[in-house]
Write a protein that holds these residues in place. Sequence first.
Motif, short mmCIF file in Angstrom:
data_model
loop_
_atom_site.label_atom_id
_atom_site.label_comp_id
_atom_site.label_asym_id
_atom_site.label_seq_id
_atom_site.Cartn_x
_atom_site.Cartn_y
_atom_site.Cartn_z
N THR A 3 1.07 -1.36 -0.21
CA THR A 3 0.26 0.07 0.05
C THR A 3 0.71 1.11 -0.16
O THR A 3 0.88 2.45 0.26
CB THR A 3 -1.05 0.20 1.16
OG1 THR A 3 -0.30 -0.11 2.66
CG2 THR A 3 -2.23 -1.40 1.13
N THR A 4 2.31 0.98 -0.91
CA THR A 4 2.77 2.33 -0.62
C THR A 4 1.97 3.53 -1.66
O THR A 4 1.68 2.58 -2.45
CB THR A 4 4.06 2.27 -0.76
OG1 THR A 4 4.21 1.57 -2.36
CG2 THR A 4 4.88 1.27 0.01
N PRO A 5 2.13 4.36 -1.75
CA PRO A 5 1.65 4.95 -3.19
C PRO A 5 2.50 5.20 -3.95
O PRO A 5 1.28 4.93 -5.21
CB PRO A 5 2.40 7.01 -2.45
CG PRO A 5 2.47 6.92 -0.88
CD PRO A 5 2.63 5.23 -0.63
N GLU A 6 3.64 4.41 -4.53
CA GLU A 6 3.61 3.95 -5.51
C GLU A 6 3.35 2.52 -6.23
O GLU A 6 3.30 2.24 -6.93
CB GLU A 6 5.85 4.38 -5.45
CG GLU A 6 6.38 4.93 -5.44
CD GLU A 6 6.19 5.81 -4.08
OE1 GLU A 6 6.58 4.53 -3.16
OE2 GLU A 6 6.90 7.02 -3.43
N ALA A 7 3.33 1.84 -4.45
CA ALA A 7 2.38 0.34 -5.38
C ALA A 7 1.24 0.65 -6.11
O ALA A 7 0.31 0.24 -6.43
CB ALA A 7 2.73 -0.59 -4.74
N LEU A 8 0.38 1.33 -4.89
CA LEU A 8 -0.83 1.76 -5.43
C LEU A 8 -0.81 2.69 -6.88
O LEU A 8 -2.26 2.53 -7.17
CB LEU A 8 -1.94 2.71 -4.16
CG LEU A 8 -1.98 1.83 -3.17
CD1 LEU A 8 -2.30 3.51 -1.77
CD2 LEU A 8 -2.70 1.37 -2.82
N TRP A 24 -3.97 11.90 -8.31
CA TRP A 24 -3.18 11.97 -7.56
C TRP A 24 -2.44 11.97 -6.70
O TRP A 24 -2.85 11.76 -5.45
CB TRP A 24 -1.84 10.46 -8.60
CG TRP A 24 -1.59 9.47 -7.36
CD1 TRP A 24 -0.14 9.93 -7.49
CD2 TRP A 24 -2.79 8.52 -7.45
NE1 TRP A 24 -0.38 8.02 -6.58
CE2 TRP A 24 -1.02 7.35 -6.13
CE3 TRP A 24 -3.28 7.89 -7.07
CZ2 TRP A 24 -1.51 6.82 -5.55
CZ3 TRP A 24 -3.81 6.72 -6.73
CH2 TRP A 24 -2.73 6.12 -5.96
N GLU A 25 -2.03 13.16 -7.22
CA GLU A 25 -1.48 14.37 -5.54
C GLU A 25 -2.52 14.44 -4.65
O GLU A 25 -1.88 14.80 -3.77
CB GLU A 25 -0.58 15.28 -6.43
CG GLU A 25 0.76 14.66 -7.45
CD GLU A 25 1.55 15.85 -7.76
OE1 GLU A 25 1.62 17.13 -6.93
OE2 GLU A 25 2.08 15.87 -8.35
N ASP A 26 -3.33 14.63 -5.38
CA ASP A 26 -4.58 14.90 -4.20
C ASP A 26 -5.18 14.12 -3.25
O ASP A 26 -5.47 13.89 -2.04
CB ASP A 26 -5.84 15.32 -4.84
CG ASP A 26 -5.49 16.57 -5.60
OD1 ASP A 26 -4.28 17.84 -5.05
OD2 ASP A 26 -6.38 16.69 -6.87
N VAL A 27 -4.50 12.57 -3.52
CA VAL A 27 -5.89 11.19 -3.19
C VAL A 27 -5.17 9.66 -2.85
O VAL A 27 -5.52 9.70 -2.19
CB VAL A 27 -6.69 11.04 -4.66
CG1 VAL A 27 -7.83 11.59 -4.66
CG2 VAL A 27 -6.39 10.00 -5.32
N ALA A 28 -3.47 10.64 -3.18
CA ALA A 28 -2.80 9.56 -2.68
C ALA A 28 -2.47 8.94 -1.33
O ALA A 28 -2.60 8.15 -1.04
CB ALA A 28 -1.51 9.33 -3.37
N SER A 29 -2.82 10.19 -0.09
CA SER A 29 -2.79 10.04 1.01
C SER A 29 -4.16 9.44 1.39
O SER A 29 -4.35 9.13 3.21
CB SER A 29 -1.97 11.56 1.73
OG SER A 29 -2.97 11.94 1.57
N ALA A 30 -5.15 9.25 0.72
CA ALA A 30 -6.27 9.46 1.39
C ALA A 30 -6.13 7.98 1.88
O ALA A 30 -6.10 6.81 1.36
CB ALA A 30 -7.82 9.90 0.69
N ASP A 31 -7.53 7.94 3.01
CA ASP A 31 -7.46 6.30 3.42
C ASP A 31 -8.43 5.35 2.47
O ASP A 31 -8.83 4.43 3.02
CB ASP A 31 -8.09 6.34 4.46
CG ASP A 31 -7.47 7.33 5.66
OD1 ASP A 31 -6.19 7.52 5.72
OD2 ASP A 31 -7.60 7.78 6.67
#
Length: 56
Positions: A3-8, A24-31
């Motif tokens: 579940t790393t941002p790169e893998a996602l 992606w930049e807006d949502v990459a860290s969203a749960d």
Amino acid sequence: MTTTPEALMARAKALKLHGLLAHWEDVASADWVAPLITWEEDERARRGLERRLGNA
């Protein structure tokens, strides 16, 4: 499943989720991103299996 941002992002690209990738930049860290991608992968696998069984 990783579940790393790169893998996602790689998984989203494989699924061709272009709308998600465009933001992606807006949502990459969203749960909700990891579960969403997992649901999409699972649903596509399920539908693919149903289609193959129906064609058999």
